[in-house]
Structure formats: structure tokens, C-alpha cells
Write a protein that holds these residues in place. Structure first.
Motif, PDB file in Angstrom:
ATOM      1  N   THR A 234       0.849  -1.190   0.000  1.00  0.00           N
ATOM      2  CA  THR A 234       0.000   0.000   0.000  1.00  0.00           C
ATOM      3  C   THR A 234       0.881   1.236   0.000  1.00  0.00           C
ATOM      4  N   LEU A 235       0.301   2.370  -0.358  1.00  0.00           N
ATOM      5  CA  LEU A 235       1.082   3.608  -0.334  1.00  0.00           C
ATOM      6  C   LEU A 235       1.590   3.922   1.067  1.00  0.00           C
ATOM      7  N   ALA A 236       0.806   3.543   2.077  1.00  0.00           N
ATOM      8  CA  ALA A 236       1.253   3.771   3.460  1.00  0.00           C
ATOM      9  C   ALA A 236       2.484   2.947   3.798  1.00  0.00           C
ATOM     10  N   GLU A 237       2.664   1.824   3.100  1.00  0.00           N
ATOM     11  CA  GLU A 237       3.828   0.968   3.337  1.00  0.00           C
ATOM     12  C   GLU A 237       5.043   1.378   2.502  1.00  0.00           C
ATOM     13  N   LEU A 238       4.890   2.457   1.723  1.00  0.00           N
ATOM     14  CA  LEU A 238       5.973   2.925   0.855  1.00  0.00           C
ATOM     15  C   LEU A 238       6.262   4.400   1.146  1.00  0.00           C
ATOM     16  N   PRO A 239       6.748   4.698   2.351  1.00  0.00           N
ATOM     17  CA  PRO A 239       6.891   6.094   2.749  1.00  0.00           C
ATOM     18  C   PRO A 239       8.155   6.780   2.249  1.00  0.00           C
ATOM     19  N   ASP A 240       9.108   5.996   1.695  1.00  0.00           N
ATOM     20  CA  ASP A 240      10.375   6.590   1.283  1.00  0.00           C
ATOM     21  C   ASP A 240      10.984   5.791   0.143  1.00  0.00           C
ATOM     22  N   GLU A 241      12.084   6.292  -0.397  1.00  0.00           N
ATOM     23  CA  GLU A 241      12.660   5.664  -1.581  1.00  0.00           C
ATOM     24  C   GLU A 241      13.214   4.276  -1.300  1.00  0.00           C
ATOM     25  N   ALA A 242      13.698   4.028  -0.098  1.00  0.00           N
ATOM     26  CA  ALA A 242      14.218   2.697   0.224  1.00  0.00           C
ATOM     27  C   ALA A 242      13.109   1.654   0.143  1.00  0.00           C
ATOM     28  N   ALA A 243      11.949   1.988   0.678  1.00  0.00           N
ATOM     29  CA  ALA A 243      10.824   1.049   0.636  1.00  0.00           C
ATOM     30  C   ALA A 243      10.336   0.849  -0.800  1.00  0.00           C
ATOM     31  N   ILE A 244      10.356   1.911  -1.589  1.00  0.00           N
ATOM     32  CA  ILE A 244       9.920   1.812  -2.981  1.00  0.00           C
ATOM     33  C   ILE A 244      10.886   0.943  -3.779  1.00  0.00           C
ATOM     34  N   ILE A 245      12.178   1.125  -3.571  1.00  0.00           N
ATOM     35  CA  ILE A 245      13.184   0.298  -4.246  1.00  0.00           C
ATOM     36  C   ILE A 245      12.988  -1.174  -3.885  1.00  0.00           C
ATOM     37  N   ALA A 246      12.802  -1.456  -2.611  1.00  0.00           N
ATOM     38  CA  ALA A 246      12.629  -2.848  -2.172  1.00  0.00           C
ATOM     39  C   ALA A 246      11.396  -3.480  -2.798  1.00  0.00           C
ATOM     40  N   ALA A 247      10.325  -2.704  -2.924  1.00  0.00           N
ATOM     41  CA  ALA A 247       9.102  -3.229  -3.534  1.00  0.00           C
ATOM     42  C   ALA A 247       9.327  -3.546  -5.009  1.00  0.00           C
ATOM     43  N   TYR A 248       9.949  -2.640  -5.726  1.00  0.00           N
ATOM     44  CA  TYR A 248      10.288  -2.903  -7.129  1.00  0.00           C
ATOM     45  C   TYR A 248      11.151  -4.157  -7.256  1.00  0.00           C
ATOM     46  N   GLU A 249      12.146  -4.289  -6.390  1.00  0.00           N
ATOM     47  CA  GLU A 249      13.071  -5.422  -6.466  1.00  0.00           C
ATOM     48  C   GLU A 249      12.334  -6.751  -6.353  1.00  0.00           C
ATOM     49  N   THR A 250      11.337  -6.803  -5.474  1.00  0.00           N
ATOM     50  CA  THR A 250      10.562  -8.026  -5.300  1.00  0.00           C
ATOM     51  C   THR A 250       9.932  -8.461  -6.616  1.00  0.00           C
ATOM     52  N   GLN A 251       9.320  -7.519  -7.321  1.00  0.00           N
ATOM     53  CA  GLN A 251       8.637  -7.868  -8.567  1.00  0.00           C
ATOM     54  C   GLN A 251       9.626  -8.109  -9.710  1.00  0.00           C
ATOM     55  N   MET A 252      10.711  -7.351  -9.751  1.00  0.00           N
ATOM     56  CA  MET A 252      11.736  -7.590 -10.774  1.00  0.00           C
ATOM     57  C   MET A 252      12.311  -8.995 -10.653  1.00  0.00           C
ATOM     58  N   GLU A 253      12.584  -9.422  -9.447  1.00  0.00           N
ATOM     59  CA  GLU A 253      13.156 -10.759  -9.225  1.00  0.00           C
ATOM     60  C   GLU A 253      12.197 -11.843  -9.715  1.00  0.00           C
TER      61      GLU A 253
ATOM     62  N   THR B  21      15.320  12.184  -6.432  1.00  0.00           N
ATOM     63  CA  THR B  21      14.836  10.921  -5.878  1.00  0.00           C
ATOM     64  C   THR B  21      14.584   9.908  -6.985  1.00  0.00           C
ATOM     65  N   TYR B  22      13.949  10.342  -8.065  1.00  0.00           N
ATOM     66  CA  TYR B  22      13.736   9.443  -9.208  1.00  0.00           C
ATOM     67  C   TYR B  22      15.067   8.909  -9.724  1.00  0.00           C
ATOM     68  N   ALA B  23      16.062   9.772  -9.811  1.00  0.00           N
ATOM     69  CA  ALA B  23      17.368   9.351 -10.326  1.00  0.00           C
ATOM     70  C   ALA B  23      17.981   8.284  -9.428  1.00  0.00           C
ATOM     71  N   ARG B  24      17.908   8.485  -8.131  1.00  0.00           N
ATOM     72  CA  ARG B  24      18.492   7.489  -7.215  1.00  0.00           C
ATOM     73  C   ARG B  24      17.748   6.167  -7.289  1.00  0.00           C
ATOM     74  N   VAL B  25      16.423   6.218  -7.324  1.00  0.00           N
ATOM     75  CA  VAL B  25      15.620   4.988  -7.365  1.00  0.00           C
ATOM     76  C   VAL B  25      15.904   4.215  -8.661  1.00  0.00           C
ATOM     77  N   TYR B  26      15.834   4.901  -9.782  1.00  0.00           N
ATOM     78  CA  TYR B  26      16.021   4.208 -11.058  1.00  0.00           C
ATOM     79  C   TYR B  26      17.470   3.772 -11.272  1.00  0.00           C
ATOM     80  N   ASP B  27      18.430   4.557 -10.818  1.00  0.00           N
ATOM     81  CA  ASP B  27      19.833   4.134 -10.923  1.00  0.00           C
ATOM     82  C   ASP B  27      20.049   2.825 -10.173  1.00  0.00           C
ATOM     83  N   ARG B  28      19.474   2.740  -9.009  1.00  0.00           N
ATOM     84  CA  ARG B  28      19.628   1.521  -8.200  1.00  0.00           C
ATOM     85  C   ARG B  28      18.974   0.324  -8.903  1.00  0.00           C
ATOM     86  N   LEU B  29      17.760   0.502  -9.377  1.00  0.00           N
ATOM     87  CA  LEU B  29      17.044  -0.605 -10.013  1.00  0.00           C
ATOM     88  C   LEU B  29      17.720  -1.045 -11.307  1.00  0.00           C
ATOM     89  N   LEU B  30      18.143  -0.090 -12.114  1.00  0.00           N
ATOM     90  CA  LEU B  30      18.769  -0.432 -13.389  1.00  0.00           C
ATOM     91  C   LEU B  30      20.131  -1.091 -13.191  1.00  0.00           C
TER      92      LEU B  30
END
Length: 388
Positions: free
Chosen positions: A125-144, A170-179
Motif C-alpha cells: 500500500t502507499l502507506a507501506e511505501l513512505p520513502d525511496e528505500a521502501a519503494i526500491i525494495a518493492a520494485y526489487e521483489t517484482q523484478m526478481e 529521488t527518481y534518479a536514485r531509485v532508477y539508478d539503483r534498479l537499473l
């Protein structure tokens, strides 16, 4: 035989099919454009319970049957994206199973179609994604999960970044990490707020030129890990200007369901590839137009695509997010699925006058491949609405 079809001014008008359908089939030459059709999901009418609550009971046979119908015509598949009701009736666990099942089917298909799959953050949920670290971790789960199934990753736009007021940094840091950790080059995803209001201001600002600069900076910093970017802003001029700025080897996948013909043909120097919900609706015309383009026959290319544009504009009319219903309706008319019961009862998001207009325009675009069946099923839908 003519049917009495409702019109938008509340009248009934007789309409008889023209009966000049394109015959679906695989292209006879290699295509010069990559073409992904974004496919939908249907629910099992006998198993669905409380369709507005909880996980959908997917009709796997019909859902996968439609994907084979697309693959048999030489199209690739964009899987588990917004077309498949992500965030509108389909949860991540269902999407994950959809990806896994589609990848098994694709690997066994004789044409070995390309399949690219949407990775997002919607299992949180959006409440469970309060910052970029949580958003990165969520993306990683689905990418894997996608990589484990053997699919190409599409990094879908997430509602979580606009929700936290993320700026370009923030977008740059999130996408750099994921890519940086993606196994293979991925497709980025820029979906306009006409498709999802929660994505307003994506890439860190409401100004489209500043947003373009921000995402181009991300692409240039990670060009070895970016296959391309899918843009769905319904703005032909912006897409043409943007694709000219992409680094060599990075594709522009048009998501413009209004102007795809001109964008895919290109301007002689630059052109777009396709990642389109519209292609799931007009598959015979799309496949055969791309085949003509590959053979240098632009007259046939435009003759095939031109009558599909009014159809696509009707399917994607405002409120645009309900376009999925029209695509499922056409799959049913064409016999690619035995019904069009959708998760969360999504088929009810459009009115009978819309379905009647889609029927007319699909006939004129020559994409009702089985006219007798289409007429029979349209008659059934009209009777359901009290129209004899």
C-alpha cells in the motif's frame, strides 16, 4: 442481417456488417519494428465470487488463449501491465501467476514471441511505501519474480513516487539503483495522468519539458541497461521531439493509442516501436500493416491503419482508464475468448452505446475476423440491454 444499434443521441439505427474482414495470420517477413500488444485478463464466470472484493478468479484458459491469438499473428506481449487491470481488480499475486503462466506458454510457442512484463510496487500500500528505500525494495521483489520466470522487465510507473512528492533527484536514485541490478536491459514506462491521475507529476515535476530532461538524464546514465522507454502521453509532437534525443540503441516504444500510425512509420530519420493496448484490439490490422511497412509498402501500411484510428479513439475515449473493456469486448466478438467477464466486473465500466460504436468501427476497420460470430454475440449483448 442488420442490427438495431444504439447511438450516443439515444436512438436506434440499423447497421449491417460490411463483411470484409482481415484474415489473421503470421507475417511472412521479419518485421522492422518491435511490436508489443498489451493484453487483458478475464475472470471465470463460474468461479468468481464477490468480484469487487479480494483476488479475482482468473479464467486461465481464456486469458492465455487470447495471448496465443496475438502471438500467432507475430506480435509480442506486454504482460501484467495496466491493460491487465493492475490496480483495477488484479493484485500482484495474480499478476505474478499471470506472468509465470504466460512465460511457460511463450517458451513453447513455435514463433518464440517476445514477452515483457510489468514490475511495479502494487503489492504494497502507499502507506507501506513512505520513502525511496521502501519503494526500491518493492520494485526489487517484482523484478526478481519476472526475471526468475524468464521475462523482460518493464519498470512500470509507480504511484508511490508522486505520493511522497519525489523530486528529480529521488527518481534518479531509485532508477539508478534498479537499473544497476537488472539482469538484462529493461523498458522504462512513462504513463500520463490521463491513464492514471495518481501519476501526475511523474519524474519529479508537472512541467513535461523538465520531466523529459529528468528521465533522459536517467537513461543516459544507464544506457547499457535501458532497452527503451514506453511513453503514453497522447502527444505526438512531444514523442517525436523526445525520441530524437535518445542515445543510440535506446528505443522509443509508443504508447500513443491515437497517433501510432505516423509515429511507427517515422519521419525518415527517427521512428517509434510499439507497446500498445490498441494493438490487442486491432491485432490483424496491426500485424499486417507492420508486415507491409517491412516490405516498403507504405500505401498498404496506411490503408490498413487509417480505419483503425477512429476505433482506437473510441476505445480510449475519456475516461481513458476504462479502455480495457473495449479490448476485451473485441476479443469476445472475434472468438479469441468465450466471454468478456472481467475482474471487478470491469466490463460494466462502459455503456452499451460505446460497445455498439466499437462494433461499427471494428467492422469498418476490418478487424472483426469472424463476422457471423461477432453479429451473434452483439445480438446477445443488445438483448441483455433490452434492445431487440
Amino acid at each position: 442481417m442488420a442490427l438495431n444499434l444504439p447511438t450516443y443521441d439515444g436512438k436506434l439505427e440499423a447497421y449491417a456488417l460490411q463483411g470484409d474482414p482481415l484474415v489473421p495470420g503470421a507475417p511472412r517477413v521479419p518485421l522492422t519494428r518491435t511490436a508489443f500488444a498489451a493484453a487483458h485478463v478475464v475472470s471465470d464466470p463460474l468461479a468468481e465470487r464477490d468480484p469487487w472484493v479480494g483476488r479475482p478468479a482468473v479464467d486461465w484458459e481464456n486469458t492465455l488463449r487470447f495471448r496465443h491469438w496475438l502471438w500467432d499473428q507475430g506480435l509480442g506481449l506486454a504482460e501484467a501491465m495496466d491493460t491487465a487491470q493492475r490496480g483495477m481488480g488484479v493484485d500482484w499475486l495474480t499478476a505474478k501467476e499471470l506472468i509465470e503462466r504466460s512465460m511457460v506458454e511463450a517458451k513453447a510457442h513455435p514463433l518464440k514471441p517476445r514477452v515483457a512484463c510489468g514490475a511495479g510496487t502494487d503489492h504494497k500500500t502507499l502507506a507501506e511505501l513512505p520513502d525511496e528505500a521502501a519503494i526500491i525494495a518493492a520494485y526489487e521483489t517484482q523484478m526478481e519474480a519476472i526475471e526468475a520466470a524468464g521475462g523482460q522487465v518493464i519498470l512500470m510507473a509507480t504511484r508511490a513516487l508522486p505520493a511522497i512528492g519525489a523530486g528529480p533527484e529521488t527518481y534518479a536514485r531509485v532508477y539508478d539503483r534498479l537499473l544497476s541490478q537488472a539482469k538484462d536491459p529493461v523498458v522504462l514506462h512513462w504513463l500520463g495522468d490521463m491513464f492514471d491521475l495518481a501519476l501526475k507529476g511523474y519524474w519529479g515535476g508537472s512541467d513535461v519539458d523538465a520531466a523529459s530532461d529528468a528521465v533522459l538524464a536517467i537513461i543516459n546514465a544507464n544506457r547499457a541497461k535501458v532497452d527503451g522507454i514506453k511513453i503514453s502521453l497522447l502527444d505526438q509532437a512531444h514523442e517525436e521531439a523526445f525520441r530524437a534525443r535518445l542515445p543510440e540503441g535506446v528505443r522509443l516504444y509508443t504508447g500513443d493509442d491515437f497517433n501510432y500510425a505516423a509515429l511507427i512509420e517515422g519521419d525518415g530519420t527517427y521512428y517509434s516501436h510499439a507497446l500498445l493496448g490498441a494493438f490487442a484490439a486491432i491485432a490483424p490490422a496491426a500485424a499486417q500493416a507492420l508486415e507491409a511497412l517491412a516490405q516498403g509498402d507504405t500505401a498498404t501500411y496506411h490503408a490498413l491503419f487509417a480505419p483503425t484510428v477512429p476505433l482506437s479513439r473510441e476505445i480510449f475515449k475519456a475516461p481513458t482508464q476504462f479502455y480495457k473493456a473495449g479490448i476485451a469486448f473485441l476479443a469476445w466478438l472475434n472468438g479469441a475468448q468465450s466471454h468478456f467477464i472481467m475482474p471487478a466486473g470491469f466490463q460494466s465500466s462502459r455503456e452499451i452505446s460505446h460497445y455498439a460504436e466499437v462494433y461499427r468501427l471494428a467492422d469498418q476497420a476490418r478487424v472483426l475476423s469472424r463476422p457471423d460470430l461477432a453479429e451473434e454475440r452483439m445480438r446477445l449483448l443488445l438483448a441483455l440491454h433490452g434492445i431487440g
